[in-house]
Scaffold this motif. Sequence first.
Motif, short mmCIF file in Angstrom:
data_model
loop_
_atom_site.label_atom_id
_atom_site.label_comp_id
_atom_site.label_asym_id
_atom_site.label_seq_id
_atom_site.Cartn_x
_atom_site.Cartn_y
_atom_site.Cartn_z
N ARG A 60 11.90 -8.97 10.30
CA ARG A 60 12.21 -7.99 9.26
C ARG A 60 11.27 -6.78 9.31
NH1 ARG A 60 16.28 -10.05 6.50
NH2 ARG A 60 16.40 -12.26 6.18
N PHE A 61 11.48 -6.01 10.36
CA PHE A 61 10.72 -4.78 10.48
C PHE A 61 10.88 -3.99 9.19
CE2 PHE A 61 9.73 -0.52 12.02
CZ PHE A 61 8.62 -0.77 12.80
N PRO A 62 9.80 -3.51 8.60
CA PRO A 62 9.85 -2.92 7.26
C PRO A 62 10.70 -1.65 7.18
CG PRO A 62 7.68 -2.65 8.22
CD PRO A 62 8.46 -3.51 9.16
N ARG A 63 11.40 -1.56 6.08
CA ARG A 63 12.23 -0.40 5.80
C ARG A 63 11.55 0.41 4.70
NH1 ARG A 63 18.54 -0.83 4.52
NH2 ARG A 63 19.01 1.37 4.74
N ALA A 64 10.77 1.37 5.09
CA ALA A 64 9.95 2.11 4.13
C ALA A 64 10.74 3.24 3.46
CB ALA A 64 8.72 2.66 4.81
N THR A 65 11.53 3.95 4.24
CA THR A 65 12.28 5.08 3.69
C THR A 65 13.60 5.18 4.41
OG1 THR A 65 11.37 6.61 5.30
CG2 THR A 65 10.17 6.40 3.22
N GLU A 66 14.52 5.90 3.80
CA GLU A 66 15.82 6.12 4.44
C GLU A 66 15.77 7.31 5.39
OE1 GLU A 66 18.63 4.28 4.43
OE2 GLU A 66 17.36 2.86 3.37
N MET A 83 0.73 0.75 13.13
CA MET A 83 1.60 0.00 14.05
C MET A 83 0.90 -0.24 15.38
SD MET A 83 5.47 0.88 15.10
CE MET A 83 5.96 0.60 16.78
N LEU A 84 0.29 0.79 15.92
CA LEU A 84 -0.41 0.65 17.19
C LEU A 84 -1.63 -0.26 17.06
CD1 LEU A 84 -0.23 4.37 18.34
CD2 LEU A 84 0.98 2.44 19.38
N LEU A 134 -4.06 6.66 1.56
CA LEU A 134 -2.82 6.60 2.32
C LEU A 134 -2.70 5.31 3.10
CD1 LEU A 134 -2.50 10.24 3.68
CD2 LEU A 134 -1.01 9.11 2.03
N ALA A 135 -3.83 4.81 3.57
CA ALA A 135 -3.82 3.58 4.37
C ALA A 135 -3.39 2.38 3.54
CB ALA A 135 -5.19 3.34 4.98
N MET A 136 -3.46 2.49 2.24
CA MET A 136 -3.11 1.36 1.38
C MET A 136 -1.76 1.54 0.68
SD MET A 136 -5.55 -0.49 2.15
CE MET A 136 -5.20 -1.88 1.10
N GLN A 137 -0.98 2.55 1.07
CA GLN A 137 0.30 2.79 0.43
C GLN A 137 1.43 2.03 1.10
OE1 GLN A 137 0.88 7.00 -0.03
NE2 GLN A 137 -0.72 7.16 -1.57
N GLY A 138 2.60 2.05 0.46
CA GLY A 138 3.78 1.29 0.82
C GLY A 138 4.07 1.03 2.29
N LEU A 141 1.23 -0.81 4.10
CA LEU A 141 1.13 -2.20 3.63
C LEU A 141 2.29 -3.03 4.16
CD1 LEU A 141 -0.08 -1.77 -0.06
CD2 LEU A 141 -1.37 -2.66 1.88
N ALA A 142 3.47 -2.44 4.20
CA ALA A 142 4.64 -3.17 4.73
C ALA A 142 4.42 -3.55 6.19
CB ALA A 142 5.90 -2.32 4.57
N LEU A 143 3.83 -2.64 6.97
CA LEU A 143 3.54 -2.96 8.36
C LEU A 143 2.49 -4.06 8.48
CD1 LEU A 143 3.54 0.42 10.28
CD2 LEU A 143 4.91 -1.58 10.77
N LYS A 144 1.50 -4.03 7.62
CA LYS A 144 0.48 -5.09 7.64
C LYS A 144 1.13 -6.44 7.35
CE LYS A 144 -3.38 -2.18 6.37
NZ LYS A 144 -4.77 -2.36 6.51
N ARG A 145 2.04 -6.48 6.37
CA ARG A 145 2.74 -7.73 6.05
C ARG A 145 3.63 -8.17 7.21
NH1 ARG A 145 2.97 -5.31 0.86
NH2 ARG A 145 5.03 -4.45 1.32
#
Length: 195
Positions: A60-66, A83-84, A134-138, A141-145
């Motif tokens: 489930r690759f995160p879906r942050a925005t449309e 991501m890198l 910014l590093a702690m925003q949506g 964080l979704a990528l970290k999860r």
Amino acid sequence: MALLPSLLLALVVFSCGPGGSLGCDLSLNHVLLSRKNVELLRRMSRISSSLCLEDRKDFRFPRATEDGSEVREAQAICVLHEMLQQTFNLFFTEHSAAAWNSTLLDQLLQALHRQLEALDTCLVREMGKEGSALAMQGPTLALKRYFQGIRLYLKEKQYSDCAWEVVRLEVMRAFSSTRLLLERLRNKNRDVESP
């Protein structure tokens, strides 16, 4: 394992453009290194993925925005960097070293490191004091999860060859999608610049 192009577009949309809107020439550099990453990951295959069908998983690759309009420029850089970095961390482990050809793994880690260094320059330039927020925003964080889920999967599967093959394919898809989107954006920017 479907990757959603919208997040990847958000990741790269701000790093492309005439001369790079960030003052960083990431577009060509990133495309070339992403191609290399995909090629190295392809060459790292040790077993047929058809032997690992029972081990497949949708991470489930995160879906942050449309679309990219909801992500600020600095945030897009931060997400791409995450991501890198997470990919680097995933393959820079004792378990990973045991699973892959050491020469190919070293080449992959070096390519990821070069991309991270290029982004570090942009991060410093663009993010300034807002960087840690910014590093702690949506999206970040979704990528970290997302990567935490991959690490848990590997642990649950006891770092088996099939588990690593599934993860290799997942990461390969992410790099392929990023590379294709970058190329599409570069072509679009060329079309806009043409009379």
